[in-house]
Design a protein around this motif. Structure first.
Motif, mmCIF file in Angstrom:
data_model
loop_
_atom_site.group_PDB
_atom_site.id
_atom_site.type_symbol
_atom_site.label_atom_id
_atom_site.label_comp_id
_atom_site.label_asym_id
_atom_site.label_seq_id
_atom_site.Cartn_x
_atom_site.Cartn_y
_atom_site.Cartn_z
ATOM 1 N N UNK A 157 5.000 5.942 5.440
ATOM 2 C CA UNK A 157 4.266 7.188 5.566
ATOM 3 C C UNK A 157 2.851 6.845 6.008
ATOM 4 N N UNK A 158 2.362 7.553 6.992
ATOM 5 C CA UNK A 158 1.045 7.234 7.532
ATOM 6 C C UNK A 158 -0.002 7.247 6.438
ATOM 7 N N UNK A 159 -0.802 6.198 6.444
ATOM 8 C CA UNK A 159 -1.922 6.138 5.520
ATOM 9 C C UNK A 159 -1.582 5.648 4.132
ATOM 10 N N UNK A 160 -0.363 5.109 3.928
ATOM 11 C CA UNK A 160 -0.005 4.655 2.580
ATOM 12 C C UNK A 160 0.061 3.153 2.468
ATOM 13 N N UNK A 161 -0.542 2.451 3.374
ATOM 14 C CA UNK A 161 -0.623 1.004 3.224
ATOM 15 C C UNK A 161 0.534 0.258 3.826
ATOM 16 N N UNK A 162 1.186 0.807 4.908
ATOM 17 C CA UNK A 162 2.302 0.113 5.521
ATOM 18 C C UNK A 162 1.830 -1.063 6.358
ATOM 19 N N UNK A 167 -7.571 -7.802 4.809
ATOM 20 C CA UNK A 167 -8.335 -8.113 3.608
ATOM 21 C C UNK A 167 -7.689 -7.389 2.439
ATOM 22 N N UNK A 168 -8.043 -7.712 1.218
ATOM 23 C CA UNK A 168 -7.390 -7.072 0.066
ATOM 24 C C UNK A 168 -7.441 -5.554 0.137
ATOM 25 N N UNK A 210 0.176 -4.025 -8.155
ATOM 26 C CA UNK A 210 -1.044 -4.792 -8.409
ATOM 27 C C UNK A 210 -0.683 -6.268 -8.447
ATOM 28 N N UNK A 211 -1.349 -7.082 -7.608
ATOM 29 C CA UNK A 211 -1.048 -8.504 -7.567
ATOM 30 C C UNK A 211 -2.292 -9.345 -7.385
ATOM 31 N N UNK A 212 -2.279 -10.550 -7.941
ATOM 32 C CA UNK A 212 -3.435 -11.446 -7.844
ATOM 33 C C UNK A 212 -3.526 -12.144 -6.494
ATOM 34 N N UNK A 213 -2.402 -12.386 -5.848
ATOM 35 C CA UNK A 213 -2.432 -13.083 -4.568
ATOM 36 C C UNK A 213 -2.822 -12.115 -3.456
ATOM 37 N N UNK A 214 -3.240 -12.685 -2.324
ATOM 38 C CA UNK A 214 -3.648 -11.854 -1.183
ATOM 39 C C UNK A 214 -2.481 -11.564 -0.251
ATOM 40 N N UNK A 248 0.978 1.971 -2.654
ATOM 41 C CA UNK A 248 -0.368 1.407 -2.583
ATOM 42 C C UNK A 248 -0.303 -0.050 -3.048
ATOM 43 N N UNK A 249 -0.962 -0.927 -2.328
ATOM 44 C CA UNK A 249 -1.002 -2.349 -2.674
ATOM 45 C C UNK A 249 -2.416 -2.705 -3.110
ATOM 46 N N UNK A 250 -2.578 -3.045 -4.371
ATOM 47 C CA UNK A 250 -3.852 -3.553 -4.869
ATOM 48 C C UNK A 250 -3.733 -5.065 -4.962
ATOM 49 N N UNK A 251 -3.975 -5.742 -3.839
ATOM 50 C CA UNK A 251 -3.857 -7.189 -3.785
ATOM 51 C C UNK A 251 -5.189 -7.840 -4.144
ATOM 52 N N UNK A 252 -5.122 -9.127 -4.453
ATOM 53 C CA UNK A 252 -6.311 -9.871 -4.880
ATOM 54 C C UNK A 252 -6.992 -9.147 -6.050
ATOM 55 N N UNK A 253 -6.169 -8.632 -6.950
ATOM 56 C CA UNK A 253 -6.655 -7.839 -8.088
ATOM 57 C C UNK A 253 -6.089 -8.417 -9.373
#
Length: 589
Positions: A157-162, A167-168, A210-214, A248-253
């Motif tokens: 879906x447009x705008x959902x982090x595909x 960068x994170x 939510x993930x710690x890796x990038x 949503x991907x919260x990477x480097x978090x």
């Protein structure tokens, strides 16, 4: 957060929000074409106290044997799949395929290993087998199978982090019809698998990983071999089956804590991420030795893509000639294979004996030791390092048998420890992983089930009713796929309506050209029988069993260079052992 003392009566859980009115089939079904669409569930009412047959004792007595459930007392279906209504096309990269046979186990209608050991497959897969073909792609350790078309879950879906982030990613809340939010703690394979299943089941709320890796989720098994050797790149490790996940991907978090009563994750910097449902899938960290030099560039681990890339650069920069590897498990043995293939001298230092003893047992583990020695690996069994000396240009190691080893690098292949430090003080039982009920719902320190939290993958410890009631962790790729899917289903159903998770664990390895594949839990076996081939030829199938109050139970099968023959034994795992051997089959040791 403040909890009452252990001897205080447990307070009731706060009533979680009802967030799961989504369509789902009433029970997980075996792999089979589905002719009718599943019937909707209707709203789920979470149960604070699940039925007695689903409750797990708060503190099992370790000195008492775990009760064994007779395999014939309950159905043993394969993990459920969500049917697809469109055909798909698949292709296989023959340069990456190692003929492990995982694809045939998942979709025998699509993939087939011939008697000569080559892989054959159907390029255009009908809709009735599309879901099984996609599961085969998810479970392929080498990511050698590509799938195109079909009704892939979680269309972008447009705008959902595909798009792949440069960068994170830090995304806000999307505009949705549903305001419910499910958070997946851990952006690895188990988390990706759970998130994908939630979308497949029709969850239309906000989904946050939510993930710690990038990096996006990638395959970890090739890190110690194909990636370290340069045969596979970072891009080639990325999972292919679920690239269009709407989330949503919260990477480097980094996650720092869990507010169980407030239903929120605590993030680095003091941020809070509220949730209606939570999937705990934070995996494991590489074990380290407390006596090893902590800041030495010559002591490395291989757990993440960053670890493997750093080790690769360091070994090339130092022009390493002699590598010492600590650990006799799969990681240590595969690292030894990679180093020998690149012409390095390798010493494998193992505290126990033989190699892979904890996984395969004494007899079969000795076969692995013979394979390693013939390849030129210096195998030191029953040995420990008593002194570390970093001289700048080399490491000098003193062994407890009086020997000395001078080397360029030491690589720790000691296995993993659960990533549960962020859950300390949350009230959950995190002794050796996150304790779960048979449905994957987490259990707190007082034995109560949290209906809105499930766990999956390497970090989860749960009782597999296929074997017994003893909670265990399983650290394998296919297990992460299947448990992530089941945890998502259980979160949507609630504890009272969720099915028990009773998979057949499967794993594999390659030792200097010998393919090792296993189904079940060999470590549970007390008796080992060679049912195909011979130990002397190092081409065989071994069947593991143990005595139970209900008779001999088959707990595992291990194959050396017999991927096709292993298929005959997978469905026996958990069942009573046949009283007579198959006619015409000779057993030699």
């Amino acid at each position: 957060m403040t909890y009452p003392p252990r001897n205080a009566p447990p307070a009731p859980h706060p009533q979680p929000r009802t967030y799961i009115p989504v369509p789902m089939p009433p029970q997980p079904q075996p792999y089979a074409p589905v002719q009718q669409p599943p019937q909707p569930y209707g709203p789920v009412q979470p149960q604070i106290h699940p039925p007695a047959h689903q409750q797990l004792p708060a503190h099992p007595h370790p000195h008492l044997p775990a009760p064994v459930v007779p395999a014939e007392s309950f159905d043993l279906p394969r993990p459920a799949l969500v049917p697809e209504d469109e055909p798909v096309r698949i292709s296989v990269d023959n340069n990456r395929c190692h003929i492990y046979g995982i694809c045939q186990q998942e979709a025998p209608e699509v993939f087939r290993i011939s008697e000569g050991g080559s892989l054959h497959y159907t390029r255009t897969v009908p809709a009735e087998f599309a879901a099984k073909a996609r599961q085969a792609v998810r479970c392929c350790p080498m990511q050698a199978v590509t799938i195109r078309g079909g009704a892939q879950a979680g269309a972008a879906v447009a705008g959902t982090g595909d798009r792949r982030p440069a960068r994170p990613l830090r995304s806000g809340t999307a505009a949705r019809a549903s305001r419910r939010r499910i958070v997946v703690a851990g952006a690895g394979l188990a988390g990706l698998s759970a998130a994908t299943r939630l979308r497949e089941r029709g969850f239309d709320g906000e989904l946050v990983l939510v993930g710690e890796e990038t990096q996006r989720p990638y395959s970890r098994p090739p890190l110690s071999k194909q990636f370290l050797s340069g045969a596979l790149s970072e891009e080639q490790l990325t999972f292919k089956a679920d690239t269009g996940l709407d989330a949503h991907w919260l990477l480097d978090t980094r996650i720092t804590g869990l507010d169980l009563h407030g239903s929120a994750l605590e993030l680095r910097g003091g941020e809070r991420l509220p949730f209606d449902g939570l999937v705990v899938a934070t995996g494991v960290d590489a074990k380290r030795l407390p006596e090893a030099p902590l800041f030495s560039d010559r002591v490395r681990t291989v757990r993440t893509l960053r670890d493997a890339a750093a080790l690769q650069r360091a070994m090339h920069a130092a022009r390493a000639h002699h590598v010492v590897i600590l650990g006799g498990g799969f990681i240590g043995c595969e690292l030894a294979c990679t180093a020998r293939e690149h012409g390095m001298d390798v010493s494998l230092v193992v505290h126990s004996a033989p190699l892979l003893r904890r996984v395969l047992g004494q007899k079969i583990g000795s076969v692995v030791g013979g394979i390693q020695r013939r390849a030129g690996v210096d195998v030191r069994l029953g040995t420990q390092i008593t002194d570390w000396q970093d001289h700048g240009d080399l490491l000098r190691l003193r062994l407890d048998d009086g020997g000395l080893l001078d080397c360029d690098f030491v690589v720790l292949g000691l296995g993993g420890s659960p990533r549960t430090e962020w859950l300390r003080g949350s009230g959950l039982d995190v002794s050796d992983g996150v304790l779960c009920t048979p449905t994957c719902h987490v259990v707190d320190e007082w034995g109560r089930t949290a209906p809105h939290i499930v766990a999956a993958g390497d970090v989860a410890r749960w009782p597999n009713p296929r074997f017994d009631a003893q909670p265990r962790r399983v650290e394998h790729l296919i297990h992460a796929v299947e448990m992530g899917q089941h945890a998502a289903d259980s979160l949507l159903r609630g504890p009272a309506r969720a099915a028990r998770f009773a998979p057949v664990p499967r794993f594999w390895s390659e030792q200097h050209g010998t393919r090792i594949q296993a189904a079940g839990i060999p470590a549970l076996g007390t008796d080992v029988e060679i049912v195909e081939g011979t130990l002397r030829s190092e081409r065989f199938v071994a069947r593991y069993s143990r005595q139970t109050p209900y008779g001999p139970q088959i707990v595992a099968a291990v194959a050396f260079d017999m991927p096709l023959e292993l298929l005959d034994y997978r469905d026996q795992i958990g069942r009573s052992q046949p009283r007579t051997r198959t006619a015409g089959r000779r057993r030699r040791r």
